[in-house]
Design a protein around this motif. Structure first.
Motif, PDB file in Angstrom:
ATOM      1  N   LYS A  93       0.844  -1.199   0.000  1.00  0.00           N
ATOM      2  CA  LYS A  93       0.000   0.000   0.000  1.00  0.00           C
ATOM      3  C   LYS A  93       0.878   1.247   0.000  1.00  0.00           C
ATOM      4  N   GLY A  94       2.071   1.131  -0.581  1.00  0.00           N
ATOM      5  CA  GLY A  94       2.983   2.270  -0.601  1.00  0.00           C
ATOM      6  C   GLY A  94       3.724   2.484   0.709  1.00  0.00           C
ATOM      7  N   GLN A  95       3.786   1.436   1.552  1.00  0.00           N
ATOM      8  CA  GLN A  95       4.475   1.564   2.830  1.00  0.00           C
ATOM      9  C   GLN A  95       5.968   1.838   2.612  1.00  0.00           C
ATOM     10  N   THR A  96       6.541   2.606   3.527  1.00  0.00           N
ATOM     11  CA  THR A  96       7.981   2.837   3.481  1.00  0.00           C
ATOM     12  C   THR A  96       8.654   1.998   4.559  1.00  0.00           C
ATOM     13  N   TYR A  97       9.926   1.737   4.359  1.00  0.00           N
ATOM     14  CA  TYR A  97      10.696   0.953   5.318  1.00  0.00           C
ATOM     15  C   TYR A  97      12.147   1.394   5.298  1.00  0.00           C
ATOM     16  N   ARG A  98      12.825   1.094   6.374  1.00  0.00           N
ATOM     17  CA  ARG A  98      14.252   1.393   6.541  1.00  0.00           C
ATOM     18  C   ARG A  98      14.852   0.165   7.201  1.00  0.00           C
ATOM     19  N   LEU A  99      15.785  -0.478   6.519  1.00  0.00           N
ATOM     20  CA  LEU A  99      16.231  -1.804   6.924  1.00  0.00           C
ATOM     21  C   LEU A  99      17.739  -1.950   6.781  1.00  0.00           C
ATOM     22  N   PRO A 100      18.444  -2.301   7.873  1.00  0.00           N
ATOM     23  CA  PRO A 100      19.865  -2.596   7.732  1.00  0.00           C
ATOM     24  C   PRO A 100      20.047  -3.871   6.908  1.00  0.00           C
ATOM     25  N   ALA A 101      21.094  -3.898   6.090  1.00  0.00           N
ATOM     26  CA  ALA A 101      21.354  -5.078   5.256  1.00  0.00           C
ATOM     27  C   ALA A 101      22.851  -5.187   5.000  1.00  0.00           C
ATOM     28  N   GLY A 102      23.237  -6.314   4.431  1.00  0.00           N
ATOM     29  CA  GLY A 102      24.637  -6.526   4.089  1.00  0.00           C
ATOM     30  C   GLY A 102      24.754  -7.448   2.899  1.00  0.00           C
ATOM     31  N   SER A 103      25.869  -7.329   2.212  1.00  0.00           N
ATOM     32  CA  SER A 103      26.150  -8.180   1.058  1.00  0.00           C
ATOM     33  C   SER A 103      27.594  -8.656   1.113  1.00  0.00           C
ATOM     34  N   PHE A 104      27.806  -9.859   0.594  1.00  0.00           N
ATOM     35  CA  PHE A 104      29.139 -10.431   0.453  1.00  0.00           C
ATOM     36  C   PHE A 104      29.359 -10.718  -1.025  1.00  0.00           C
ATOM     37  N   PHE A 105      30.581 -10.508  -1.473  1.00  0.00           N
ATOM     38  CA  PHE A 105      30.904 -10.646  -2.890  1.00  0.00           C
ATOM     39  C   PHE A 105      32.164 -11.488  -3.079  1.00  0.00           C
ATOM     40  N   SER A 106      32.179 -12.260  -4.146  1.00  0.00           N
ATOM     41  CA  SER A 106      33.405 -12.868  -4.669  1.00  0.00           C
ATOM     42  C   SER A 106      33.664 -12.203  -6.008  1.00  0.00           C
ATOM     43  N   LEU A 107      34.934 -11.965  -6.316  1.00  0.00           N
ATOM     44  CA  LEU A 107      35.299 -11.300  -7.565  1.00  0.00           C
ATOM     45  C   LEU A 107      36.420 -12.070  -8.266  1.00  0.00           C
ATOM     46  N   GLU A 108      36.382 -11.995  -9.579  1.00  0.00           N
ATOM     47  CA  GLU A 108      37.431 -12.582 -10.395  1.00  0.00           C
ATOM     48  C   GLU A 108      37.624 -11.685 -11.609  1.00  0.00           C
ATOM     49  N   ASP A 109      38.864 -11.285 -11.856  1.00  0.00           N
ATOM     50  CA  ASP A 109      39.185 -10.397 -12.984  1.00  0.00           C
ATOM     51  C   ASP A 109      38.317  -9.139 -12.992  1.00  0.00           C
ATOM     52  N   GLY A 110      38.054  -8.583 -11.797  1.00  0.00           N
ATOM     53  CA  GLY A 110      37.297  -7.346 -11.695  1.00  0.00           C
ATOM     54  C   GLY A 110      35.794  -7.480 -11.865  1.00  0.00           C
ATOM     55  N   LYS A 111      35.291  -8.704 -12.012  1.00  0.00           N
ATOM     56  CA  LYS A 111      33.848  -8.940 -12.156  1.00  0.00           C
ATOM     57  C   LYS A 111      33.330  -9.705 -10.940  1.00  0.00           C
ATOM     58  N   ILE A 112      32.105  -9.419 -10.568  1.00  0.00           N
ATOM     59  CA  ILE A 112      31.471 -10.092  -9.435  1.00  0.00           C
ATOM     60  C   ILE A 112      30.999 -11.471  -9.877  1.00  0.00           C
ATOM     61  N   THR A 113      31.470 -12.501  -9.185  1.00  0.00           N
ATOM     62  CA  THR A 113      31.070 -13.880  -9.502  1.00  0.00           C
ATOM     63  C   THR A 113      30.037 -14.421  -8.523  1.00  0.00           C
ATOM     64  N   ARG A 114      29.911 -13.749  -7.362  1.00  0.00           N
ATOM     65  CA  ARG A 114      28.946 -14.186  -6.343  1.00  0.00           C
ATOM     66  C   ARG A 114      28.479 -12.978  -5.567  1.00  0.00           C
ATOM     67  N   VAL A 115      27.154 -12.874  -5.387  1.00  0.00           N
ATOM     68  CA  VAL A 115      26.540 -11.842  -4.547  1.00  0.00           C
ATOM     69  C   VAL A 115      25.649 -12.562  -3.542  1.00  0.00           C
ATOM     70  N   VAL A 116      25.861 -12.299  -2.262  1.00  0.00           N
ATOM     71  CA  VAL A 116      25.035 -12.860  -1.199  1.00  0.00           C
ATOM     72  C   VAL A 116      24.473 -11.681  -0.409  1.00  0.00           C
ATOM     73  N   THR A 117      23.154 -11.587  -0.300  1.00  0.00           N
ATOM     74  CA  THR A 117      22.535 -10.464   0.402  1.00  0.00           C
ATOM     75  C   THR A 117      21.742 -10.971   1.601  1.00  0.00           C
ATOM     76  N   TYR A 118      21.904 -10.270   2.736  1.00  0.00           N
ATOM     77  CA  TYR A 118      21.199 -10.626   3.965  1.00  0.00           C
ATOM     78  C   TYR A 118      20.497  -9.404   4.546  1.00  0.00           C
ATOM     79  N   TYR A 119      19.296  -9.636   5.067  1.00  0.00           N
ATOM     80  CA  TYR A 119      18.558  -8.635   5.826  1.00  0.00           C
ATOM     81  C   TYR A 119      17.579  -9.398   6.704  1.00  0.00           C
ATOM     82  N   ASN A 120      16.972  -8.702   7.643  1.00  0.00           N
ATOM     83  CA  ASN A 120      16.045  -9.333   8.572  1.00  0.00           C
ATOM     84  C   ASN A 120      14.633  -9.239   7.993  1.00  0.00           C
TER      85      ASN A 120
END
Length: 129
Positions: A93-120
């Motif tokens: 219904k157009g609700q707003t939210y503010r949420l702490p989050a985090g991401s972990f990345f693996s990279l190879e040759d300057g490109k992201i090969t893995r993205v893992v995102t976490y939030y509650n």
């Protein structure tokens, strides 16, 4: 600007193609509470779904780069608006939210090969319910 900063800048501009330019073709995208999506086409489809249901901007981004450039992490605040009801979640219904989050990345040759995102997810549900 490093790859991770470029990725987040593109996210905040809602520029999926610029995000994909940061990814390896076989990227593994691990989303919170979901299955692993493999490849840039799966990432593109996920991004389209997210853009339809949510408008989000990341703030207070802190990026941590591991020595050697093969790993990185970031923590940030997701500032969002819930635009369209997402399957299995409360009604939008157009609700707003503010949420702490985090991401972990693996990279190879300057490109992201893995993205893992976490939030509650329970925190998010409480904010939009």
């Amino acid at each position: 600007m490093n790859t991770i900063a470029t990725y987040f800048d593109a996210f905040n501009r809602n520029d999926t193609e610029a995000m994909i330019a940061c990814l390896a073709p076989n990227v593994a995208h691990h989303v919170n509470e979901g299955k692993i999506r493999e490849g840039t086409e799966a990432f593109r489809a996920f991004s389209a779904h997210m853009s339809r249901c949510y408008r989000e901007e990341l703030t207070d981004i802190v990026i941590f780069d591991a020595e050697g450039g093969t790993r990185a992490a970031a923590e940030y605040i997701v500032n969002g608006t819930y635009l369209e009801t997402d399957e299995g979640l409360p009604e939008a219904k157009g609700q707003t939210y503010r949420l702490p989050a985090g991401s972990f990345f693996s990279l190879e040759d300057g490109k992201i090969t893995r993205v893992v995102t976490y939030y509650n997810l329970a925190d998010w549900v409480a904010q939009v319910s």
